[in-house]
Each structure stands twice: as structure tokens, then as C-alpha cells.
Design a protein around this motif. Structure first.
Motif, PDB file in Angstrom:
ATOM      1  N   ALA A   1      36.947  42.570  32.155  1.00 49.78           N
ATOM      2  CA  ALA A   1      36.339  43.888  32.277  1.00 49.78           C
ATOM      3  C   ALA A   1      34.958  43.936  31.650  1.00 49.78           C
ATOM      4  CB  ALA A   1      37.254  44.940  31.645  1.00 49.78           C
ATOM      5  N   LEU A   2      34.776  43.230  30.540  1.00 55.83           N
ATOM      6  CA  LEU A   2      33.498  43.273  29.846  1.00 55.83           C
ATOM      7  C   LEU A   2      32.536  42.197  30.340  1.00 55.83           C
ATOM      8  CD1 LEU A   2      34.817  43.992  26.251  1.00 55.83           C
ATOM      9  CD2 LEU A   2      34.003  45.602  27.984  1.00 55.83           C
ATOM     10  N   ARG A   3      32.940  41.454  31.364  1.00 53.89           N
ATOM     11  CA  ARG A   3      32.035  40.472  31.951  1.00 53.89           C
ATOM     12  C   ARG A   3      31.526  40.888  33.331  1.00 53.89           C
ATOM     13  NH1 ARG A   3      33.922  35.967  33.446  1.00 53.89           N
ATOM     14  NH2 ARG A   3      36.174  36.197  33.209  1.00 53.89           N
ATOM     15  N   LEU A   4      31.953  42.058  33.794  1.00 55.56           N
ATOM     16  CA  LEU A   4      31.579  42.489  35.142  1.00 55.56           C
ATOM     17  C   LEU A   4      30.203  43.145  35.200  1.00 55.56           C
ATOM     18  CD1 LEU A   4      34.990  43.952  36.348  1.00 55.56           C
ATOM     19  CD2 LEU A   4      33.878  41.869  37.155  1.00 55.56           C
ATOM     20  N   GLY A   5      29.734  43.656  34.062  1.00 58.09           N
ATOM     21  CA  GLY A   5      28.451  44.343  34.076  1.00 58.09           C
ATOM     22  C   GLY A   5      28.509  45.723  34.698  1.00 58.09           C
ATOM     23  N   GLU A   6      29.714  46.296  34.792  1.00 62.82           N
ATOM     24  CA  GLU A   6      29.891  47.626  35.375  1.00 62.82           C
ATOM     25  C   GLU A   6      29.825  48.687  34.289  1.00 62.82           C
ATOM     26  OE1 GLU A   6      30.363  48.646  38.480  1.00 62.82           O
ATOM     27  OE2 GLU A   6      30.526  46.716  39.515  1.00 62.82           O
ATOM     28  N   PRO A   7      29.159  49.822  34.542  1.00 59.15           N
ATOM     29  CA  PRO A   7      29.083  50.887  33.530  1.00 59.15           C
ATOM     30  C   PRO A   7      30.365  51.696  33.409  1.00 59.15           C
ATOM     31  CG  PRO A   7      27.912  51.558  35.502  1.00 59.15           C
ATOM     32  CD  PRO A   7      28.323  50.139  35.724  1.00 59.15           C
ATOM     33  N   GLU A   8      31.202  51.690  34.456  1.00 59.63           N
ATOM     34  CA  GLU A   8      32.445  52.461  34.435  1.00 59.63           C
ATOM     35  C   GLU A   8      33.554  51.625  35.054  1.00 59.63           C
ATOM     36  OE1 GLU A   8      31.885  56.185  36.399  1.00 59.63           O
ATOM     37  OE2 GLU A   8      30.294  56.856  35.046  1.00 59.63           O
ATOM     38  N   LEU A   9      34.704  51.605  34.390  1.00 60.79           N
ATOM     39  CA  LEU A   9      35.860  50.872  34.890  1.00 60.79           C
ATOM     40  C   LEU A   9      37.130  51.657  34.595  1.00 60.79           C
ATOM     41  CD1 LEU A   9      34.013  48.633  32.963  1.00 60.79           C
ATOM     42  CD2 LEU A   9      35.224  47.113  34.536  1.00 60.79           C
ATOM     43  N   ALA A  10      38.145  51.401  35.379  1.00 60.23           N
ATOM     44  CA  ALA A  10      39.481  51.926  35.104  1.00 60.23           C
ATOM     45  C   ALA A  10      40.459  50.764  35.215  1.00 60.23           C
ATOM     46  CB  ALA A  10      39.853  53.036  36.079  1.00 60.23           C
ATOM     47  N   VAL A  11      41.437  50.741  34.333  1.00 56.70           N
ATOM     48  CA  VAL A  11      42.457  49.691  34.357  1.00 56.70           C
ATOM     49  C   VAL A  11      43.794  50.368  34.597  1.00 56.70           C
ATOM     50  CG1 VAL A  11      43.539  47.794  33.103  1.00 56.70           C
ATOM     51  CG2 VAL A  11      41.100  48.310  32.740  1.00 56.70           C
ATOM     52  N   ARG A  12      44.425  50.011  35.709  1.00 57.94           N
ATOM     53  CA  ARG A  12      45.710  50.589  36.067  1.00 57.94           C
ATOM     54  C   ARG A  12      46.712  49.467  36.296  1.00 57.94           C
ATOM     55  NH1 ARG A  12      43.555  54.166  34.163  1.00 57.94           N
ATOM     56  NH2 ARG A  12      43.365  56.338  34.833  1.00 57.94           N
ATOM     57  N   ASP A  13      47.766  49.469  35.503  1.00 53.64           N
ATOM     58  CA  ASP A  13      48.796  48.426  35.600  1.00 53.64           C
ATOM     59  C   ASP A  13      48.172  47.039  35.505  1.00 53.64           C
ATOM     60  OD1 ASP A  13      50.793  50.364  35.928  1.00 53.64           O
ATOM     61  OD2 ASP A  13      50.477  50.437  38.093  1.00 53.64           O
ATOM     62  N   GLY A  14      47.175  46.913  34.651  1.00 59.62           N
ATOM     63  CA  GLY A  14      46.525  45.634  34.441  1.00 59.62           C
ATOM     64  C   GLY A  14      45.483  45.261  35.466  1.00 59.62           C
ATOM     65  N   VAL A  15      45.283  46.096  36.487  1.00 60.52           N
ATOM     66  CA  VAL A  15      44.310  45.813  37.547  1.00 60.52           C
ATOM     67  C   VAL A  15      43.017  46.574  37.260  1.00 60.52           C
ATOM     68  CG1 VAL A  15      43.813  45.952  40.015  1.00 60.52           C
ATOM     69  CG2 VAL A  15      46.132  45.447  39.225  1.00 60.52           C
ATOM     70  N   ILE A  16      41.897  45.868  37.278  1.00 63.13           N
ATOM     71  CA  ILE A  16      40.595  46.489  37.025  1.00 63.13           C
ATOM     72  C   ILE A  16      40.082  47.112  38.315  1.00 63.13           C
ATOM     73  CG2 ILE A  16      38.221  46.066  36.316  1.00 63.13           C
ATOM     74  CD1 ILE A  16      39.237  43.650  34.736  1.00 63.13           C
ATOM     75  N   ARG A  17      39.575  48.329  38.208  1.00 59.14           N
ATOM     76  CA  ARG A  17      38.990  49.014  39.353  1.00 59.14           C
ATOM     77  C   ARG A  17      37.647  49.611  38.946  1.00 59.14           C
ATOM     78  NH1 ARG A  17      42.601  49.667  43.516  1.00 59.14           N
ATOM     79  NH2 ARG A  17      44.793  49.235  43.010  1.00 59.14           N
TER      80      ARG A  17
END
Length: 350
Positions: free
Chosen positions: A305-321
Motif C-alpha cells: 500500500a505504501l509503495r503504490l504512490g497513491e494519495p488515497e487507498l482502501a483495504v477491504r478483506d486484505g485487498v487494496i483498492r
């Protein structure tokens, strides 16, 4: 035109796009209700090519709405051996997906020789003259009110001395078209785009950027006072972060739970506050939303998650979106689009 075997009849196919057509401009969002006169012309064209020369009855049951300049629909007009006519439209979908066929109008063509049908050139200028003539036949319309000419009886076309088409009709009825009806039939594209949470497609960086994680505490009170207290505690954290020169190259990762799907309105308010700070200090913050029932003490985020360079993320059931703009899907044809929070198990809602 395609002649049908086994009993006769014919099928006519065409295409209509939002960037073509001499009718009125769209509303504030670009949606255009295709005039009933335009659908009548399809029936008259079918009558002309099948040797019937006119239209006995024609009823537009459902407005045909073109959502914007990029919207396009496929048209299909069916005429059976007895002269029954029906007009259908199907919205062209994104990525090759097509919508369902919708029956917009039905009617009956005149028997052969019942009207003095004529053939006229359907160039843009002449077609606009036809629509104007049909609108005049429909009668005056109140200023500022959008109306649909939905019923025609005894309609035929003749040419005046200058070769321009003139529409004659025994009876014409119009009705008002509501804003809700336009929206419901515009493919659900009220806002044209909406936010979808999808799995990231781009490659992740080799290493995470320097960062500090701030985990938002749970609400003390699930009420407006609790929301204000939570954001009031976070505000000095954000202010100190942007003024700390030692952290100038790092990001503050603010972790919430149940914010983007509306299950925790206090943490949703945190997103609003951090987004405001991000707009003034781009690149200094990252928002990560976990499941609403995630353990407060578990601040361990998926390493990717912290290597994607995205300003906003959500983690649902272990899946990054991550959030992406996408065309809104078609609304239920029976009513007006509505909003309701979505369960966070697979795809958060914004």
C-alpha cells in the motif's frame, strides 16, 4: 432497410449520437430529450420505404434521452406486414458493452395509398425544417417547460412550392417531461462520472516512501459533537506536520476505518479534513481506510500500500483498492437514481 421473410415486414437500423442533431441544446449536464417529432420522422421514413405513405397512429411511450455529446444510441424500427410499427433504442456501452433494448414508441402505418406520401431529401438543413414544421403542428409550448410530443394521428408529409417538407396531422398531443424522468432515462449519468474503488493496475515502487503513520482513534460519541472532537484532535497533528522541516520529504499516513463506505461518519469527516490539507500541501499526506471492524491496535498496513504512490487507498478483506473515475452505470429504468451506503466487503462506495 432489411426485408423480413415469412410474412413480410422490414427492419430499419440507424445510430444517433449526442454531437449530432438539430434539436434544442441539452440541460446543464448536457442531457437532451430527443423530440417526439424525430421519432415520428422515423415512422414516416419507414412508411415511405414500405409504400404506405403515412402514419395513422404513433405514440411515444418513453422519452429517448441522449445524455451528453459523447453518448450514442443504436436505433431500430420494426414494421410488420400489417403496418404495425415500433421504435427501439439501445445505448452504446463503454468498452464494447451494450445496454438493453428499450421500446420507445409504437404505432400503425397507413394502408397503401391512404396518404399522399412524398420523398424528400434528408440533408441536415431540410431535416431541421421538417422538425420545425412538426413542432409548429404540435402547437405552442409554455416558455421554460420541456415537453414531449407523444401522440400523433393521421400524420403525413407534403412538399411546398419550394420543395420544403410540410407536416400535416389530424391530431397531436404533448406532455411535460420532468427532470427526474430525464435523469432516469439518461443512462444514470446524473454526474456523468462517479468514483469506483478498483484494484490498482500500475506497478508498485521498489521501496515505500519515507512516512509516519497516524492511526485515528475510534469515536467517543457517534454524534456531531463526537465528529467535531475527533477532527479537532487531528487538526494540530496536520498543522505540525506541514511545518516540521525535518519531515519535508516524508508523508503522513492517516489511517481510518469505515470512512469511505459511510460506516464510520467520524472517520469520514477525517477524510474531508485531510483532503483539505492535501489540497494546500500536495504530496504530504496519504489516506488509508481499513475495514470498519479492524483492530485499532493493528496499524500494520499491507506493505504494498505504501509503495503504490497513491494519495488515497482502501483495504477491504486484505485487498487494496484505489479510487478511479468511471462512467456511471445505467439507472433502473423504473425510477430516479438513488444513493445508499454500500457494504464494504468488496468495493467501498464514495
Amino acid at each position: 432497410m432489411v426485408d423480413l421473410p415469412d410474412g413480410g415486414g422490414a427492419v430499419f437500423t440507424g445510430r444517433l449520437s449526442g454531437d449530432a442533431g438539430p434539436w434544442a441544446e441539452g440541460d446543464a449536464l448536457g442531457a437532451v430529450v430527443v423530440p417526439g417529432e424525430a421519432l415520428l420522422e422515423l415512422a414516416l421514413f419507414a412508411a415511405e420505404l414500405t409504400g404506405r405513405g403515412g402514419v395513422e397512429e404513433f405514440d411515444v411511450h418513453a422519452p429517448l434521452v441522449v445524455a451528453d455529446a459523447e453518448d450514442a444510441v443504436t436505433l431500430r424500427v420494426l414494421v410488420d406486414a400489417d403496418g404495425a410499427v415500433s421504435a427501439y433504442a439501445r445505448r452504446d456501452g463503454q468498452d464494447g458493452d451494450e445496454g438493453d433494448w428499450v421500446k420507445h414508441a409504437t404505432g400503425t402505418l397507413a394502408a397503401e395509398g391512404a396518404f399522399d406520401g412524398v420523398t424528400w431529401a434528408r440533408d441536415d438543413e431540410t431535416y431541421a425544417l421538417f422538425l420545425d414544421a412538426a413542432a409548429r403542428a404540435a402547437g405552442p409550448r409554455p416558455d421554460g417547460e420541456q415537453r414531449l410530443t407523444h401522440h400523433w394521428r393521421g400524420a403525413s408529409v407534403r412538399l411546398d412550392d419550394e420543395g420544403r417538407p410540410v407536416l400535416a396531422a389530424e391530431a397531436v398531443d404533448t406532455r411535460a417531461v420532468t427532470l427526474e424522468e430525464t435523469r432516469a432515462r439518461s443512462g444514470g449519468r446524473d454526474a456523468l462520472y462517479h468514483v469506483e474503488w478498483v484494484e490498482p493496475s500500475g506497478p508498485a515502487h521498489a521501496e515505500a516512501v519515507p512516512h509516519v503513520v497516524h492511526v485515528c482513534p475510534p469515536l467517543d460519541e457517534a454524534a456531531p459533537d463526537g465528529f467535531r472532537a475527533l477532527t479537532a484532535r487531528l487538526l494540530p497533528v496536520l498543522q505540525q506536520w506541514v511545518t516540521d522541516e525535518r519531515q519535508a520529504s516524508a508523508k503522513l499516513v492517516v489511517v481510518t476505518r469505515g470512512a469511505v463506505d459511510g460506516r464510520d461518519l467520524g472517520h469520514a469527516a477525517v477524510w474531508g479534513l485531510v483532503r483539505a490539507a492535501e489540497s494546500e500541501h500536495p504530496g504530504r499526506f496519504v489516506l488509508v481506510d481499513l475495514d470498519a471492524d479492524a483492530d485499532v491496535a493493528d496499524a500494520a498496513l499491507p506493505e504494498e500500500a505504501l509503495r503504490l504512490g497513491e494519495p488515497e487507498l482502501a483495504v477491504r478483506d486484505g485487498v487494496i483498492r484505489v479510487p478511479r473515475l468511471a462512467r456511471a452505470t445505467a439507472a433502473d429504468s423504473g425510477g430516479t437514481p438513488t444513493w445508499a451506503p454500500t457494504a464494504p466487503s468488496s468495493s467501498p462506495a464514495a
